[in-house]
Design a protein around this motif. Structure first.
Motif, PDB file in Angstrom:
ATOM      1  N   PRO B  11       0.825  -1.294  -0.092  1.00 59.17           N
ATOM      2  CA  PRO B  11      -0.041   0.032  -0.011  1.00 59.17           C
ATOM      3  C   PRO B  11       0.886   1.390  -0.069  1.00 59.17           C
ATOM      4  O   PRO B  11       0.437   2.255  -0.608  1.00 59.17           O
ATOM      5  N   ALA B  12       1.833   1.261   0.576  1.00 62.06           N
ATOM      6  CA  ALA B  12       2.751   2.458   0.518  1.00 62.06           C
ATOM      7  C   ALA B  12       3.301   2.843  -0.705  1.00 62.06           C
ATOM      8  O   ALA B  12       3.206   3.869  -1.233  1.00 62.06           O
ATOM      9  N   LYS B  14       1.911   1.840  -3.566  1.00 60.03           N
ATOM     10  CA  LYS B  14       0.771   2.551  -4.334  1.00 60.03           C
ATOM     11  C   LYS B  14       0.334   3.928  -4.141  1.00 60.03           C
ATOM     12  O   LYS B  14       0.052   4.520  -4.910  1.00 60.03           O
ATOM     13  N   ARG B  15       0.465   4.132  -2.929  1.00 59.49           N
ATOM     14  CA  ARG B  15       0.118   5.736  -2.561  1.00 59.49           C
ATOM     15  C   ARG B  15       1.362   6.597  -3.027  1.00 59.49           C
ATOM     16  O   ARG B  15       0.880   7.519  -3.487  1.00 59.49           O
ATOM     17  N   GLN B  18       0.903   7.055  -6.329  1.00 57.44           N
ATOM     18  CA  GLN B  18      -0.170   8.192  -6.653  1.00 57.44           C
ATOM     19  C   GLN B  18       0.134   9.425  -6.399  1.00 57.44           C
ATOM     20  O   GLN B  18      -0.163  10.639  -7.098  1.00 57.44           O
ATOM     21  N   GLU B  19       0.947   9.741  -5.281  1.00 58.30           N
ATOM     22  CA  GLU B  19       1.493  11.192  -5.270  1.00 58.30           C
ATOM     23  C   GLU B  19       2.542  11.673  -6.352  1.00 58.30           C
ATOM     24  O   GLU B  19       2.335  12.884  -6.569  1.00 58.30           O
ATOM     25  N   GLU B  22       0.185  12.737  -9.348  1.00 53.13           N
ATOM     26  CA  GLU B  22      -0.244  13.981  -8.707  1.00 53.13           C
ATOM     27  C   GLU B  22       0.341  15.241  -8.848  1.00 53.13           C
ATOM     28  O   GLU B  22       0.064  16.269  -9.314  1.00 53.13           O
ATOM     29  N   TYR B  70       4.845   4.397   5.219  1.00 54.55           N
ATOM     30  CA  TYR B  70       4.322   5.892   4.636  1.00 54.55           C
ATOM     31  C   TYR B  70       2.782   5.213   4.190  1.00 54.55           C
ATOM     32  O   TYR B  70       2.725   4.076   3.391  1.00 54.55           O
ATOM     33  N   PRO B  71       1.684   5.981   4.309  1.00 50.42           N
ATOM     34  CA  PRO B  71       1.532   7.158   4.934  1.00 50.42           C
ATOM     35  C   PRO B  71       1.302   7.252   6.501  1.00 50.42           C
ATOM     36  O   PRO B  71       0.538   8.374   6.917  1.00 50.42           O
ATOM     37  N   PRO B 106      -2.355  10.403   7.499  1.00 52.77           N
ATOM     38  CA  PRO B 106      -2.038   9.948   6.274  1.00 52.77           C
ATOM     39  C   PRO B 106      -2.922  10.944   5.458  1.00 52.77           C
ATOM     40  O   PRO B 106      -2.599  10.868   4.162  1.00 52.77           O
ATOM     41  N   SER B 109       0.279  15.172   2.914  1.00 51.84           N
ATOM     42  CA  SER B 109       1.198  14.431   1.777  1.00 51.84           C
ATOM     43  C   SER B 109       2.411  15.018   1.704  1.00 51.84           C
ATOM     44  O   SER B 109       2.734  16.103   2.149  1.00 51.84           O
TER      45      SER B 109
END
Lengths: 301, 301
Positions: B11-12, B14-15, B18-19, B22, B70-71, B106, B109
């Motif tokens: 999951p870290a 993946k996140r 995404q950041e 973005e 993270y996060p 979380p 960011s």
């Protein structure tokens, strides 16, 4: 907290192994680090005692805890014994309310296979998503948590490829990368609900701290490990539309000398549950045992 | 970015991906940040010195380390460009930017943290660990210097990223507002004194020190860069001169390409303020004269 030196030593060992990257030496040696290490050390110590969600135990194990202690508590546990069969403990890491709620809810769906309830809560989850978006939260900061919760919800319903057994649910609830994500999902939902209805929650929050509603969410709802109280429970119960019963086990006693155990039902604000107004016959399927500072799961007889 | 190198189930990861996405799709003029190709837990960033501060025009590079958790755990920040506010190569204490590590959440960011860091630069360090309290002139000199070359740090690949980020920031960040204050002072102070005297004579010898106790100190000059021309005050007039005469002796050509529009707006504001002040001073003087012996306390000026 008592044994700070020992804890910090533990923390150093731990962080030395958990740091992912190489060239990291120079990051150490800092105030933040100390705080973080202490935090993780406390959590590590807690983890040795109990998993996030423990095994089910008979209520007698609760009485054993107080064998040499308060007679009021022992009396109350006897009263509890009439109605409740067992207890499932959760780790005291500040997330115990959310973790208890998570397990209790998913276990209920697993056992009841209540598709209608799943559909209902999914609609509420969608509402929560919109609430957060409306409050200006960036999608990527919360969507992973939402996705993971929906996945868990789907997997406790049987008949799918990804369906899981009760044992697997227990395993997942002890797996940090799932358990913490679901806890965080509930924290987002709770923070969103509190801010959406800030006028309603403001007086309660004022009673607890000096913070504004937003500050309260930033400091006491969203961060992992921040403990929950009636504000959190009310908000979560309202947002998801899930009633919660909290049974209080403390040293308070009635004036007439008799012992009774208080409980409080958190009934969702806009719920149209058939028995909600009927009073006595109604009982939420989530029952938590509250002892000052901690929540565990209770099972009815 | 080679997504397939990473376990997207993590999951870290993946996140973080995404950041990155973005960050790339919503670029900011105030900062730029990207992970190293070989390790997405290691980022480089540059921030632009905040406007209306001695850091304005500066480009400050640094690195970010994202923890494996993270996060749930906060990123760590470290500056590489000398700036006079934070020590370089030392982890910045997040506590001082109101992002207490124990309250990290979380829903924040890398972007949130960078914005906080920029906002934090002009604040008083109050002796916080890893903070520096350089004089404004020194910080301004460092801001000018920071544009010349990006810092040299780490592997060639990291250096390439640093250089790219620097190019990007140079294209976005307007230059440091003016040449170094000492130069400005030498160049313009004789003229300003003449002008000041002239203006004093013109409006009846109002002692300029009345409204501004310490005339042309370097500090004051720079602070009052955009002061109004009508103000009968040596310090301010000299500043006005600085603004009108292009900084010829500066080695940095980019200073002349400074965007004038916001400056003009502020110029008018200050002109209005200056006029008001002058009128007030004159009125006050008139009033003092007419009230004769009552004006004893004017002796001091």
């Amino acid at each position: 907290m008592q044994n700070q030196e020992g804890l910090q030593a533990d923390g150093e060992v731990k962080s030395a192994t958990s740091v992912p990257a190489t060239e990291f030496d120079e990051w150490a040696n800092f105030a933040d680090n100390d705080i973080m290490q202490q935090h993780s050390a406390i959590h590590a110590e807690e983890a040795e005692k109990i998993p996030y969600v423990a095994d089910k135990e008979p209520l007698s194990s609760l009485a054993a805890e107080y064998q040499s202690g308060s007679t009021i508590l022992l009396e109350k546990i006897k009263v509890l014994n009439e109605q409740y069969a067992s207890i499932r403990r959760t780790r005291g890491d500040g997330n115990c309310f959310f973790r208890s709620f998570m397990f209790s809810y998913l276990e209920h769906i697993l056992e009841s296979q209540d598709q209608a309830e799943v559909n209902r809560i999914k609609a509420n989850v969608e509402e929560c998503r919109k609430t957060l978006q409306g409050l200006g939260y960036t999608d990527f900061t919360f969507e992973d948590f939402f996705t993971l919760f929906i996945e868990q919800l789907d997997s406790v319903l049987q008949g799918n490829e990804d369906s899981i057994s009760h044992d697997e649910l227990v395993v997942r609830s002890r797996d940090q990368s799932i358990s913490d994500y679901v806890v965080m999902f509930f924290r987002f939902v709770t923070a969103g609900e509190i801010q959406k209805r800030s006028e309603f929650f403001e007086p309660f929050i004022m009673g607890l701290t000096n913070a504004t509603v937003e500050q309260f969410c930033k400091s006491s709802v969203e961060p992992m490990g921040e403990e929950s109280d009636h504000v959190h429970i009310t908000a979560l119960s309202d947002a998801l539309g899930v009633p919660i019963r909290v049974v209080y086990l403390d040293r308070s006693s009635c004036d007439n000398g008799g012992v009774s155990v208080n409980h409080h039902d958190f009934i969702p604000a806009d719920s149209n549950l058939p028995n909600a107004s009927g009073g006595k016959t109604f009982s939420p399927f989530i029952t938590l045992l509250y002892r000052p500072g901690h929540y565990d799961i209770l099972y009815q007889k | 970015m080679a997504d397939d190198k990473y376990n997207l189930k993590n999951p870290a990861v993946k996140r973080i991906l995404q950041e990155v996405k973005e960050m790339q799709s919503n670029p900011s003029d105030d900062f730029m940040s990207l992970p190293l190709e070989e390790n997405i837990f290691e980022w480089q960033f540059a921030i632009r010195g905040p406007r209306d501060s001695e850091f304005e025009g500066g480009i400050y590079h640094g690195r970010i380390q994202l923890p494996a958790e993270y996060p749930f755990k906060p990123p760590s920040f470290m500056l590489l460009t000398p700036n006079g506010r934070f020590e370089t190569q030392t982890k910045i204490c997040l506590s001082i930017s109101n992002h207490h590590p124990e309250h990290w959440q979380p829903s924040w960011s890398v972007r949130t943290a960078l914005v906080a860091l920029i906002a934090f630069m002009p604040t008083n360090p109050n002796g916080a660990l890893g903070s520096l309290d350089y004089k404004k002139e020194e910080r301004r000199a460092l801001a000018i210097k920071s544009r010349e070359t990006p810092p040299k740090f780490g592997t060639p690949e990291r250096q390439k990223l640093i250089d790219e980020i620097h190019e990007y920031m140079l294209s976005k960040a307007p230059p440091v507002p003016q040449s170094s204050p000492s130069q400005a002072l030498e160049e313009n102070s004789p003229k300003s004194e003449d002008e000041a005297q002239k203006s004093s004579v013109d409006d009846g010898a109002a002692p300029a020190s009345e409204s501004l106790p310490n005339p042309p100190a370097g500090d004051v000059i720079v602070e009052r860069v955009l002061e109004a021309p009508v103000n009968p005050n040596p310090g301010r007039v000299s500043v006005r001169a600085v603004r009108e005469v292009p900084p010829t002796s500066t080695s940095n050509q980019m200073l002349q390409t400074r965007v004038q529009k916001p400056a003009d707006d502020r110029l008018f504001t200050w002109a209005a303020v200056g006029l008001t002040l002058a009128i007030l001073v004159l009125l006050l003087k008139k009033f003092m004269k007419s009230s004769g012996p009552g004006a004893v306390f004017m002796d001091g000026s």
